[in-house]
Scaffold this active site. Structure first.
Site, PDB file in Angstrom:
ATOM      1  CD  GLU A  44      -2.889   1.254   2.328  1.00  0.00           C
ATOM      2  OE1 GLU A  44      -2.870   0.349   3.181  1.00  0.00           O
ATOM      3  OE2 GLU A  44      -3.666   2.194   2.364  1.00  0.00           O
ATOM      4  N   GLY A  58       3.361   2.273  10.913  1.00  0.00           N
ATOM      5  CA  GLY A  58       3.180   1.424  12.097  1.00  0.00           C
ATOM      6  C   GLY A  58       2.986  -0.036  11.728  1.00  0.00           C
ATOM      7  CB  ALA A  59       0.983  -2.313  11.543  1.00  0.00           C
ATOM      8  CG  MET A  60       0.277  -3.283   4.873  1.00  0.00           C
ATOM      9  SD  MET A  60      -0.724  -1.835   4.395  1.00  0.00           S
ATOM     10  CE  MET A  60      -1.955  -2.624   3.389  1.00  0.00           C
ATOM     11  CD  GLU A  61      -4.712  -1.910   5.756  1.00  0.00           C
ATOM     12  OE1 GLU A  61      -3.720  -1.493   6.372  1.00  0.00           O
ATOM     13  OE2 GLU A  61      -5.379  -1.192   4.995  1.00  0.00           O
ATOM     14  CG  HIS A  91      -5.828   0.882  12.677  1.00  0.00           C
ATOM     15  ND1 HIS A  91      -6.561   2.041  12.625  1.00  0.00           N
ATOM     16  CD2 HIS A  91      -5.291   0.726  11.440  1.00  0.00           C
ATOM     17  CE1 HIS A  91      -6.471   2.561  11.410  1.00  0.00           C
ATOM     18  NE2 HIS A  91      -5.690   1.783  10.666  1.00  0.00           N
ATOM     19  CD  GLU A  92      -2.623  -1.881  10.714  1.00  0.00           C
ATOM     20  OE1 GLU A  92      -3.179  -2.050   9.618  1.00  0.00           O
ATOM     21  OE2 GLU A  92      -2.168  -0.775  11.074  1.00  0.00           O
ATOM     22  CG  HIS A 105      -7.529  -1.617   8.027  1.00  0.00           C
ATOM     23  ND1 HIS A 105      -8.354  -0.663   7.479  1.00  0.00           N
ATOM     24  CD2 HIS A 105      -6.404  -0.954   8.410  1.00  0.00           C
ATOM     25  CE1 HIS A 105      -7.754   0.528   7.549  1.00  0.00           C
ATOM     26  NE2 HIS A 105      -6.573   0.376   8.108  1.00  0.00           N
ATOM     27  CD  GLU A 128      -6.064   3.594   6.722  1.00  0.00           C
ATOM     28  OE1 GLU A 128      -6.221   3.439   7.949  1.00  0.00           O
ATOM     29  OE2 GLU A 128      -5.512   2.733   5.988  1.00  0.00           O
TER      30      GLU A 128
HETATM   31  N1  B3K Z   1      -2.932   1.003   5.688  1.00  0.00           N
HETATM   32  C1  B3K Z   1      -1.601   1.179   6.175  1.00  0.00           C
HETATM   33  C2  B3K Z   1      -0.932   2.313   5.474  1.00  0.00           C
HETATM   34  C3  B3K Z   1       0.312   1.964   4.790  1.00  0.00           C
HETATM   35  C4  B3K Z   1       0.693   3.002   3.748  1.00  0.00           C
HETATM   36  C5  B3K Z   1       2.139   3.211   3.680  1.00  0.00           C
HETATM   37  N2  B3K Z   1       2.551   3.983   2.555  1.00  0.00           N
HETATM   38  C6  B3K Z   1      -1.559   1.363   7.654  1.00  0.00           C
HETATM   39  C7  B3K Z   1      -2.875   1.510   8.306  1.00  0.00           C
HETATM   40  O1  B3K Z   1      -3.494   2.544   8.242  1.00  0.00           O
HETATM   41  O2  B3K Z   1      -3.375   0.567   8.856  1.00  0.00           O
HETATM   42 ZN    ZN Z   2      -5.351   1.907   8.705  1.00  0.00          ZN
END
Ligand code: B3K
Ligand code: ZN
Length: 876
Positions: free
Chosen positions: A124, A264-267, A300-301, A304, A323
């Site tokens: 993402e 922070g992290a990615m879903e 949060h993740e 998602h 978001e």
């Molecule tokens: N959806 C990710 C965002 C990552 C984008 C980095 N370029 C994090 C989050 O909002 O959960």
């Molecule tokens: Zn998010």
């Protein structure tokens, strides 16, 4: 080279070709990974049969290309640095490609890269195009089957999205694993991880009785830091079932921790990848704030999975659709799990400092922007936090039950689709019959609305007249603003009774706490049957993301501080009272006049410290002065030195006047209980450490001794870090230097603790900080390629207001130097790091010039589109 060009929301076209199924094979190698893709592609029925197939692809070396098994001849396609163009394709076909990529030289941390030897991905928003040629846009959704081939010794673990369906041994010490994800997904949710990882396993039984395996994958030395994240995940899964009726939809859910991560992290579907800072905790290495942050990000993740993955965004202009909603969901989860009022106070306090600043600066943009150059620059406080505030307003406008029905309708109607903000708000309007037409302006208008409120009590008629006037300041590209629909939750607090009075508006009794709707530029509300003179309590619980001005007297504020039935507004009254005192002191400092402490603030604090307030967490917040950054936001021109001096003066005056009370609070909140991140313990530690902060403002001997003992006791990182910070930020270098050294040596092996060690040093007020930053940039634990290190050292320095803004401009030069270097390595982080320089308009002329000079110097470099976009706006 021409400047990068923006894309516009108004140019949106549905995809000409859909990918219905994607098969990928990765043959991993640090410098030469081979990626084979086999895509089932269909022309959209409304697409012209002559329309070319256009695929995104960057930093790829094309090895081969075939359609339905036949190689595509060199003349049948065109290749640029950004796209692959195939002129003539059938209606449905299989496209096969092979490319080579280099994960080890990928310092941008987008696409496939290596972190500490571990292969991982971040796709993402537009990272998948660095992996293979593909229509890299969220409205192209396919099922995925992925085979990962790696070295059995260095990559014993091979992960991808979905369920494992096959694995085996190959020649030459290689092995493979195949994964299948049955849920169609956009490629930004693709993930792959390979490396020497170890897992902690647990399970969750869903509401319908399915068993989900939960796995947390970390490097071996971090196996003891996973308990809290796993517990948080299980709480989040249960909460989403209970609160939103949303059940997890695969048999396996994985979280992987890596050290090098931009955010922070990615879903990613079924395989969340986390910055280790957002997942690892241990009482001896992580503070209470870190524990709470981990809980919030894990949730949060996870959330998602529905708000983002099952229902995703049609295009990146809709980013806040997933978001804003998901932040709102995680905020409510954390409020339910911990102290709700404290969660709200902390969120709003951060929001009013950082998002308001963004909304007032050159990069201000609506929650749904209408154009961008680089989408990565739009993962902002506006899209996330203001987006969440707007969803919260919807929840409040509809009430929870209708909001939940709207959310059910949204998830059911759009499951498996890529949709827009209109689709979401439309569901809310449909189930509730609330007209949200004007409300939609929140999504398209940038800037923070300001409300000027005036009230008068009419004794003769027993009426209270409240006049509200709204205006939203001009923002770049938006000169004129229309009035917004602003819900204002309020009460009238009787000055005699100290109670909320019943609100009667146009003959209708609304109860003692009600929402009034400001929809015009100016509106007058007449409350009748008001038996006594009231003080209005406005914008309770921060019911809208606005600045509300009301000419409260200090007596009014002291009254609300103790009588308002709304906990948030009690806290806010204290902040407003402190702000009035701070304003006087800032003026005194500027005019060279002797500073005098407002005794009403001292008395208000005395009441708080000696009163019967039982919620220690809220009390700790109430005893905390507005931050320098927040105070700065309130000033027309920021005077960093005057703000620092005024705030220090208040802190010291309170410490002198209330020394014994602070000592008593400190002592009363000591505890030897084993550490637990429970709301009760966290509250107690916060209160104790706030008291210690005041004592250290005057470097009280007993306070210094408390710090030394608390540091040496090593009971938990919250206490150790707080004590060390206070010592390092004091003038007691005799004690601070050896403590800092011991801490640095003890934790040299732990990158997350070393991040804290960097931050503590570079946020101290003493004037040697710039040299310290330069020195620490050479420290073996620092690496400019690691985003956490950059944030902990350079980012933290730029938040150190008096030192970053030093008048010789050296703070600005240092930041610009790092931005220039990072622009080549990691454009996403470089563009974020430059933010403090973009706020130059807020400062005096001398600093404005110095900051602009650095922006101009950056602009002369060959820039990434990320940094270009930000600097261009800042200099416009
Ligand atoms: N959806 C990710 C965002 C990552 C984008 C980095 N370029 C994090 C989050 O909002 O959960
Ligand atoms: Zn998010």
């Amino acid at each position: 080279m021409s400047d990068p060009q923006p894309v516009y929301l108004s140019d949106y076209q549905p995809p000409a070709y859909q990918v219905t199924h994607t098969e990928l094979t990765f043959d991993l190698d640090p410098a030469a990974t081979r990626v084979k893709a086999r895509l089932q592609i269909e022309r959209h029925p409304s697409t012209d049969s002559q329309a070319p197939l256009v695929l995104n692809g960057e930093h790829l070396t094309l090895i081969s290309l075939a359609i339905d098994g036949s190689p595509v001849s060199d003349t049948a396609y065109q290749l640029t640095d950004e796209v692959l163009h195939i002129a003539d394709v059938p209606e449905t076909f299989i496209l096969e490609s092979e490319v080579e990529i280099s994960p080890s030289s990928n310092t941008a941390l987008e696409g496939l890269y290596q972190s500490n030897g571990i292969y991982c991905t971040q796709c993402e928003a537009e990272g998948f195009r660095r992996i293979t040629y593909y229509p890299d846009r969220p409205d192209v959704m396919a099922t995925f089957k992925v085979t990962v081939i790696g070295n059995a010794t260095s990559e014993p673990v091979l992960l991808a999205n979905g369920n494992p369906i096959d694995q085996g041994v190959l020649e030459n010490g290689r092995h493979f694993a195949t994964w299948e994800d049955p849920h169609p997904k956009p490629c930004y949710l693709f993930a792959l991880v390979a490396g020497n990882l170890h897992k902690v396993e647990d399970s969750f039984e869903t509401v319908s009785g399915r068993n989900v395996a939960l796995q947390l994958w970390v490097e071996q030395e971090n196996l003891d830091k996973t308990e809290h994240a796993m517990a948080s995940l299980k709480r989040a899964m249960a909460w989403d079932e209970q609160t939103y009726g949303r059940e997890y939809d695969l048999d396996l859910f994985m979280i992987v921790a890596v050290n090098d991560f931009n955010m922070g992290a990615m879903e990613n579907k079924g395989l969340n990848i986390f910055n280790s800072a957002a997942v690892l905790t241990h009482p001896s290495t992580a503070t209470d704030a870190a524990f709470q942050n981990v809980e919030g990000i894990v949730a949060h993740e996870y959330f998602h999975n529905w708000s983002g993955n099952r229902v995703t965004c049609r295009d990146w202009f809709q980013l806040s659709l997933k978001e804003g909603f998901t932040v709102f969901r995680d905020q409510c989860f954390s409020a339910d799990t911990n102290s709700a009022p404290v969660k709200r106070i902390q969120d709003v306090s951060f929001f009013r400092t950082a998002q308001f600043a963004e909304d007032a600066g050159p990069t201000a943009h609506p929650i749904r922007p209408d154009h961008f150059i680089e989408i990565t620059n739009f993962y902002t406080l506006t899209i996330y936090e203001k987006g969440a505030e707007v969803v919260r307003m919807l929840r409040n406008l509809l009430g929870w039950e209708d909001f939940r029905r709207g959310s059910d309708l949204y998830f059911e109607r759009f499951d498996g689709q890529a949709v827009t903000i209109e689709d979401f708000v439309g569901c809310m309007a449909e189930v509730s019959d609330v007209d949200l037409g004007q409300f939609m302006r929140w999504y398209s208008q940038a800037g923070t609305p300001e409300i000027d409120a005036h009230g008068e009590y009419d004794y003769a008629h027993g009426e209270y007249h409240l006049t509200l006037r709204q205006r939203t300041p001009a923002t770049p590209g938006q000169a004129d603003k229309l009035p917004l629909h602003i819900p204002i939750r309020m009460g009238l607090v009787g000055t005699k009774s100290g109670q909320d009075l019943t609100l009667t508006l146009s003959g209708e009794k609304l109860g003692s706490d009600a929402v009034i709707h400001l929809t015009e530029d100016e509106q007058r509300f007449v409350f009748s049957d008001v038996a006594e003179a009231p003080v209005p309590s406005l914008l309770r619980d921060f019911s809208a993301p606005v600045k509300l001005h009301f000419p409260y007297s200090r007596e009014d504020l002291a009254f609300l501080l103790t009588h308002d039935s709304d906990g948030f507004n009690r806290w806010d009254a204290g902040q407003r009272l402190a702000m009035l005192a701070l304003d006087d002191l800032i003026a005194a400092h500027r005019n060279g006049v002797e500073k005098v402490m407002d005794s009403r603030v001292v008395e208000a604090f005395r009441v708080l410290l000696t009163g019967s307030m039982s919620d220690k967490a809220v009390l700790a917040e109430m005893l905390t002065l507005p931050s320098e950054a927040y105070i700065a936001e309130q000033q027309p021109i920021v005077d960093v030195d005057a703000i620092h001096a005024a705030r220090e003066f208040v802190r010291q005056s309170l410490a002198v006047a209330l020394r014994d009370e602070f000592v008593a609070v400190y002592k009363a909140n000591q505890s030897d209980d084993p550490y637990a991140p429970t709301p009760e313990q966290i509250a107690q530690r916060s209160l104790k450490n706030v008291a210690l902060t005041y004592l250290m403002a005057i470097e009280d001997e007993e306070g210094v001794a408390f710090c030394e003992t608390q540091f040496a006791a090593e009971h938990n990182m919250t206490d150790v870090r707080h004590a060390l910070t206070l010592l390092v930020h004091s003038n007691r270098d005799d004690i601070a230097s050896p403590a800092l050294k011991a801490f640095g040596e003890k934790w040299a092996h732990d990158p997350l603790v070393m991040d804290q060690w960097f931050t503590i040093q570079v946020s101290r007020p003493q004037s040697d900080v710039l040299e310290r930053v330069q020195y620490l940039m050479q420290h073996p634990a620092f690496s400019i390629k690691n985003p956490n290190k950059v944030r902990a050292l350079i980012g933290a320095f730029a938040q150190n207001r008096i030192n970053f803004h030093r008048l010789d401009g050296k703070g600005y030069t240092l930041l610009a130097d790092v931005v220039i270097e990072l622009n080549r390595l990691n454009p996403e982080i470089a563009a974020r790091l430059v933010t403090p320089l973009t706020r130059w308009q807020r400062f005096d002329e001398e600093r404005q010039q110095l900051m602009r000079d650095e922006l101009v110097r950056i602009k002369q470099e060959p820039l990434s589109s990320n940094v270009f976009e930000v600097v261009e706006k800042a200099l416009a």
